[in-house]
Enzyme design. Structure first.
Site, PDB file in Angstrom:
ATOM      1  N   SER A 288     -57.914 -30.463 151.955  1.00 45.72           N
ATOM      2  CA  SER A 288     -58.435 -29.620 153.033  1.00 45.72           C
ATOM      3  C   SER A 288     -59.884 -29.242 152.747  1.00 45.72           C
ATOM      4  O   SER A 288     -60.284 -29.104 151.578  1.00 45.72           O
ATOM      5  CB  SER A 288     -57.590 -28.346 153.098  1.00 45.72           C
ATOM      6  OG  SER A 288     -58.237 -27.361 153.852  1.00 45.72           O
TER       7      SER A 288
ATOM      8  N   TYR B 111     -53.515 -20.836 148.609  1.00 37.61           N
ATOM      9  CA  TYR B 111     -53.346 -22.119 149.306  1.00 37.61           C
ATOM     10  C   TYR B 111     -54.465 -23.077 148.893  1.00 37.61           C
ATOM     11  O   TYR B 111     -54.214 -24.214 148.482  1.00 37.61           O
ATOM     12  CB  TYR B 111     -53.355 -21.911 150.823  1.00 37.61           C
ATOM     13  CG  TYR B 111     -53.506 -23.198 151.593  1.00 37.61           C
ATOM     14  CD1 TYR B 111     -52.481 -24.140 151.615  1.00 37.61           C
ATOM     15  CD2 TYR B 111     -54.687 -23.486 152.284  1.00 37.61           C
ATOM     16  CE1 TYR B 111     -52.633 -25.331 152.307  1.00 37.61           C
ATOM     17  CE2 TYR B 111     -54.847 -24.670 152.976  1.00 37.61           C
ATOM     18  CZ  TYR B 111     -53.820 -25.603 152.987  1.00 37.61           C
ATOM     19  OH  TYR B 111     -53.986 -26.783 153.665  1.00 37.61           O
TER      20      TYR B 111
ATOM     21  N   LYS C 228     -54.531 -26.730 146.566  1.00 42.78           N
ATOM     22  CA  LYS C 228     -55.136 -28.023 146.918  1.00 42.78           C
ATOM     23  C   LYS C 228     -56.118 -28.472 145.826  1.00 42.78           C
ATOM     24  O   LYS C 228     -56.172 -29.646 145.466  1.00 42.78           O
ATOM     25  CB  LYS C 228     -55.863 -27.936 148.266  1.00 42.78           C
ATOM     26  CG  LYS C 228     -54.949 -27.732 149.456  1.00 42.78           C
ATOM     27  CD  LYS C 228     -54.082 -28.950 149.740  1.00 42.78           C
ATOM     28  CE  LYS C 228     -53.174 -28.737 150.933  1.00 42.78           C
ATOM     29  NZ  LYS C 228     -52.164 -29.799 151.082  1.00 42.78           N
TER      30      LYS C 228
HETATM   31  P1  NAD Z   1     -46.728 -28.858 158.854  1.00 41.17           P
HETATM   32  O1  NAD Z   1     -46.205 -27.590 158.289  1.00 41.17           O
HETATM   33  O2  NAD Z   1     -46.606 -29.088 160.309  1.00 41.17           O
HETATM   34  O3  NAD Z   1     -46.066 -30.096 158.107  1.00 41.17           O
HETATM   35  C1  NAD Z   1     -45.670 -30.038 156.764  1.00 41.17           C
HETATM   36  C2  NAD Z   1     -44.292 -30.697 156.657  1.00 41.17           C
HETATM   37  O4  NAD Z   1     -43.882 -30.656 155.287  1.00 41.17           O
HETATM   38  C3  NAD Z   1     -43.221 -29.969 157.466  1.00 41.17           C
HETATM   39  O5  NAD Z   1     -42.458 -30.929 158.185  1.00 41.17           O
HETATM   40  C4  NAD Z   1     -42.367 -29.277 156.415  1.00 41.17           C
HETATM   41  O6  NAD Z   1     -41.030 -29.155 156.824  1.00 41.17           O
HETATM   42  C5  NAD Z   1     -42.539 -30.204 155.225  1.00 41.17           C
HETATM   43  N1  NAD Z   1     -42.379 -29.581 153.911  1.00 41.17           N
HETATM   44  C6  NAD Z   1     -42.995 -28.459 153.451  1.00 41.17           C
HETATM   45  N2  NAD Z   1     -42.612 -28.209 152.194  1.00 41.17           N
HETATM   46  C7  NAD Z   1     -41.758 -29.196 151.837  1.00 41.17           C
HETATM   47  C8  NAD Z   1     -41.036 -29.506 150.646  1.00 41.17           C
HETATM   48  N3  NAD Z   1     -41.114 -28.727 149.569  1.00 41.17           N
HETATM   49  N4  NAD Z   1     -40.254 -30.612 150.633  1.00 41.17           N
HETATM   50  C9  NAD Z   1     -40.149 -31.409 151.726  1.00 41.17           C
HETATM   51  N5  NAD Z   1     -40.810 -31.160 152.871  1.00 41.17           N
HETATM   52  C10 NAD Z   1     -41.595 -30.070 152.924  1.00 41.17           C
HETATM   53  O7  NAD Z   1     -48.263 -28.964 158.389  1.00 41.17           O
HETATM   54  P2  NAD Z   1     -49.421 -29.979 158.871  1.00 41.17           P
HETATM   55  O8  NAD Z   1     -50.399 -29.200 159.663  1.00 41.17           O
HETATM   56  O9  NAD Z   1     -48.838 -31.207 159.408  1.00 41.17           O
HETATM   57  O10 NAD Z   1     -50.112 -30.255 157.463  1.00 41.17           O
HETATM   58  C11 NAD Z   1     -49.789 -31.389 156.675  1.00 41.17           C
HETATM   59  C12 NAD Z   1     -50.608 -31.348 155.389  1.00 41.17           C
HETATM   60  O11 NAD Z   1     -51.981 -31.307 155.707  1.00 41.17           O
HETATM   61  C13 NAD Z   1     -50.326 -30.115 154.519  1.00 41.17           C
HETATM   62  O12 NAD Z   1     -50.339 -30.529 153.159  1.00 41.17           O
HETATM   63  C14 NAD Z   1     -51.496 -29.210 154.804  1.00 41.17           C
HETATM   64  O13 NAD Z   1     -51.790 -28.381 153.720  1.00 41.17           O
HETATM   65  C15 NAD Z   1     -52.610 -30.223 155.038  1.00 41.17           C
HETATM   66  N6  NAD Z   1     -53.688 -29.683 155.874  1.00 41.17           N
HETATM   67  C16 NAD Z   1     -53.399 -29.157 157.099  1.00 41.17           C
HETATM   68  C17 NAD Z   1     -54.414 -28.603 157.870  1.00 41.17           C
HETATM   69  C18 NAD Z   1     -54.126 -27.992 159.226  1.00 41.17           C
HETATM   70  O14 NAD Z   1     -54.923 -27.197 159.688  1.00 41.17           O
HETATM   71  N7  NAD Z   1     -53.025 -28.321 159.878  1.00 41.17           N
HETATM   72  C19 NAD Z   1     -55.732 -28.604 157.397  1.00 41.17           C
HETATM   73  C20 NAD Z   1     -55.998 -29.167 156.157  1.00 41.17           C
HETATM   74  C21 NAD Z   1     -54.963 -29.699 155.397  1.00 41.17           C
HETATM   75  N1  UFG Z   2     -60.112 -17.345 165.259  1.00 44.86           N
HETATM   76  C1  UFG Z   2     -60.181 -16.286 166.148  1.00 44.86           C
HETATM   77  N2  UFG Z   2     -59.010 -15.794 166.657  1.00 44.86           N
HETATM   78  C2  UFG Z   2     -57.790 -16.316 166.331  1.00 44.86           C
HETATM   79  C3  UFG Z   2     -57.728 -17.395 165.414  1.00 44.86           C
HETATM   80  C4  UFG Z   2     -58.910 -17.887 164.884  1.00 44.86           C
HETATM   81  O1  UFG Z   2     -61.253 -15.811 166.462  1.00 44.86           O
HETATM   82  O2  UFG Z   2     -56.770 -15.807 166.831  1.00 44.86           O
HETATM   83  C5  UFG Z   2     -61.373 -17.918 164.730  1.00 44.86           C
HETATM   84  C6  UFG Z   2     -61.513 -17.799 163.237  1.00 44.86           C
HETATM   85  O3  UFG Z   2     -62.089 -16.578 162.888  1.00 44.86           O
HETATM   86  C7  UFG Z   2     -62.397 -19.011 162.917  1.00 44.86           C
HETATM   87  C8  UFG Z   2     -61.978 -20.036 163.958  1.00 44.86           C
HETATM   88  O4  UFG Z   2     -61.356 -19.300 164.988  1.00 44.86           O
HETATM   89  O5  UFG Z   2     -63.752 -18.689 163.143  1.00 44.86           O
HETATM   90  C9  UFG Z   2     -60.988 -21.066 163.437  1.00 44.86           C
HETATM   91  O6  UFG Z   2     -59.891 -20.424 162.844  1.00 44.86           O
HETATM   92  P1  UFG Z   2     -58.563 -21.207 162.407  1.00 44.86           P
HETATM   93  O7  UFG Z   2     -57.618 -20.195 161.841  1.00 44.86           O
HETATM   94  O8  UFG Z   2     -58.098 -22.051 163.517  1.00 44.86           O
HETATM   95  O9  UFG Z   2     -59.081 -22.205 161.288  1.00 44.86           O
HETATM   96  P2  UFG Z   2     -59.723 -21.902 159.865  1.00 44.86           P
HETATM   97  O10 UFG Z   2     -60.955 -22.724 159.776  1.00 44.86           O
HETATM   98  O11 UFG Z   2     -59.858 -20.468 159.595  1.00 44.86           O
HETATM   99  O12 UFG Z   2     -58.573 -22.413 158.884  1.00 44.86           O
HETATM  100  C10 UFG Z   2     -58.293 -23.804 158.796  1.00 44.86           C
HETATM  101  C11 UFG Z   2     -56.871 -24.022 158.309  1.00 44.86           C
HETATM  102  C12 UFG Z   2     -56.726 -23.548 156.894  1.00 44.86           C
HETATM  103  C13 UFG Z   2     -57.783 -24.128 156.027  1.00 44.86           C
HETATM  104  C14 UFG Z   2     -59.146 -23.856 156.619  1.00 44.86           C
HETATM  105  C15 UFG Z   2     -60.243 -24.508 155.844  1.00 44.86           C
HETATM  106  O13 UFG Z   2     -55.947 -23.334 159.106  1.00 44.86           O
HETATM  107  O14 UFG Z   2     -55.475 -23.991 156.400  1.00 44.86           O
HETATM  108  O15 UFG Z   2     -59.194 -24.377 157.943  1.00 44.86           O
HETATM  109  O16 UFG Z   2     -60.062 -25.876 155.842  1.00 44.86           O
HETATM  110  F1  UFG Z   2     -57.716 -23.564 154.788  1.00 44.86           F
END
Ligand code: NAD
Ligand code: UFG
Length: 336
Positions: free
Chosen positions: A123, A147, A151
């Site tokens: 991330s 978190y 990572k």
């Molecule tokens: P998500 O929660 O939708 O998907 C994660 C999946 O992993 C789910 O299906 C959950 O059931 C499964 N899971 C969690 N823990 C588990 C375990 N111990 N064993 C087996 N399955 C398990 O999340 P996502 O948004 O699809 O994110 C996927 C990956 O990408 C994550 O590692 C997350 O940290 C990373 N990521 C997500 C974002 C974002 O904003 N969505 C940003 C950067 C990185």
């Molecule tokens: N925001 C609002 N109101 C809301 C939600 C978000 O104003 O209800 C704003 C936040 O302050 C930020 C922007 O919208 O300025 C984006 O916020 P998000 O929560 O959508 O995303 P972030 O960038 O804060 O977080 C995401 C992922 C995290 C990750 C991070 C850095 O959710 O898991 O990016 O990669 F750690």
């Protein structure tokens, strides 16, 4: 056969769809702690192809080994993990357990099966407070919450593993802000409870499930004062994983950003979503959310050069697709 941990989740389900469409076979290993089987059923429906499903926890090393051997997997895409920043501050041990220990068990299982090809979901959070923008992969790394630290630890674990055995083939992908949904409206992001992230919250306001958006901070040093992020369409992101797999045809450990390179403010997103949905999004300005940075966007040039991949979908498309998913599934996968 590609082994996809967390394949039922938001990014995982979109990636499974792209893998199947490209002719790959897929085994999903998921505990469903944050997802529904329905996402996979719909991916099968959209592609007309089956997914092999193994329900299990990545901390269960024998279960992973068993699945890797049974299905003769040739690569792992590792999405499984917990991802809520606020929750990680309250429950750090759950995050180290699921993310760090879970990944350790997965890697140990892979090593024991002689499988060394891995794509890992990292991330942009590993960059901490940006010291320069856009963020290049060589930007200093730091974590501001458990978190993010999970990572970072995993990234370091992967580098150590590669140093100890340079036959590993590892891609570390640093995602920026994944949003949107598949254009069919059949799969998308299904947050449980109140969404933490901007786009799903805005979508729920547009459909009337929430009264208004709180904009956290309008005094940032950005053009309109609200926070800027690099939103990337989840389908573009999913396709980046296929490109990463293609590159893993030889031993290496590489890291790349997956973003568009463009920063949009909260107000830009609100305006675009209003245009996409034809609804107005009432909002209220509120104090900054602790831990948020002003701006965060990628330099996407390494992915372009190394993976021959670039994001193609613009902000309006992200909003149109998020809105289609929201209107067709007002309560996510539990709608039907
Ligand atoms: P998500 O929660 O939708 O998907 C994660 C999946 O992993 C789910 O299906 C959950 O059931 C499964 N899971 C969690 N823990 C588990 C375990 N111990 N064993 C087996 N399955 C398990 O999340 P996502 O948004 O699809 O994110 C996927 C990956 O990408 C994550 O590692 C997350 O940290 C990373 N990521 C997500 C974002 C974002 O904003 N969505 C940003 C950067 C990185
Ligand atoms: N925001 C609002 N109101 C809301 C939600 C978000 O104003 O209800 C704003 C936040 O302050 C930020 C922007 O919208 O300025 C984006 O916020 P998000 O929560 O959508 O995303 P972030 O960038 O804060 O977080 C995401 C992922 C995290 C990750 C991070 C850095 O959710 O898991 O990016 O990669 F750690």
């Amino acid at each position: 056969m590609i082994f996809v941990t967390g394949g039922a989740g938001y990014i995982g389900s979109h990636t499974c769809l792209e893998l199947l469409t490209a002719g790959q076979e897929v085994v999903v290993f998921d505990s469903f702690c944050n997802s529904h089987r329905e996402s996979l059923r719909r991916v099968e429906e959209l592609t007309g192809k089956p997914i092999i499903l193994v329900e299990g926890d990545i901390r269960d090393q024998p279960a992973i080994e068993n699945a890797l051997r049974t299905y003769k997997c040739s690569a792992v895409i590792h999405f499984a993990g917990l991802k809520a920043v606020g929750e990680s501050v309250e429950q750090p041990l759950a995050y180290y357990d699921n993310n760090v220990i879970g990944t350790h068990r997965l890697l140990a299982a892979m090593a024991s099966c002689g499988l060394r090809r891995l794509v890992f979901s990292s991330s942009a959070t590993v960059y901490g407070e940006p010291q320069h923008l856009p963020l290049t992969e060589d930007h200093p790394l730091s974590a501001t919450n458990p978190y993010g630290r999970s990572k970072l630890i995993i990234e370091e674990m992967l580098h150590d593993l590669y140093r100890s055995d340079p036959t590993w083939q590892i891609a570390i992908l640093r995602y920026f802000n994944p949003v949107g949904a598949h254009s069919s409206g059949r799969i998308g992001e299904d947050p449980q409870g109140i969404p933490n992230n901007l786009m799903p919250f805005v979508a729920q306001v547009a459909i009337g499930r929430r009264e208004q958006l709180m904009i956290w901070g309008n005094d940032y040093p950005t053009p309109d004062g609200t926070g800027m992020r690099d939103y990337i369409h989840v389908v573009d992101l999913a396709r980046g994983h296929l490109k990463a797999l293609e590159c893993l045809d030889r031993p290496q450990c590489f890291t790349t950003n997956l973003g568009t390179g463009i920063g949009y403010s909260v107000l830009d997103v609100v305006k675009s979503f209003e245009q996409a949905s034809g609804r107005s999004i009432p909002y209220q300005l509120a104090p900054r959310r602790p831990g948020d940075v002003a701006s965060c966007y990628s330099d996407p040039s390494k992915a372009k050069q190394y993976l021959n991949w670039a994001a193609e979908k613009d902000l309006l498309t992200m909003c149109v697709d998020a809105w289609r998913w929201q209107t067709q599934n007002p309560n996510g996968y539990q709608t039907e």
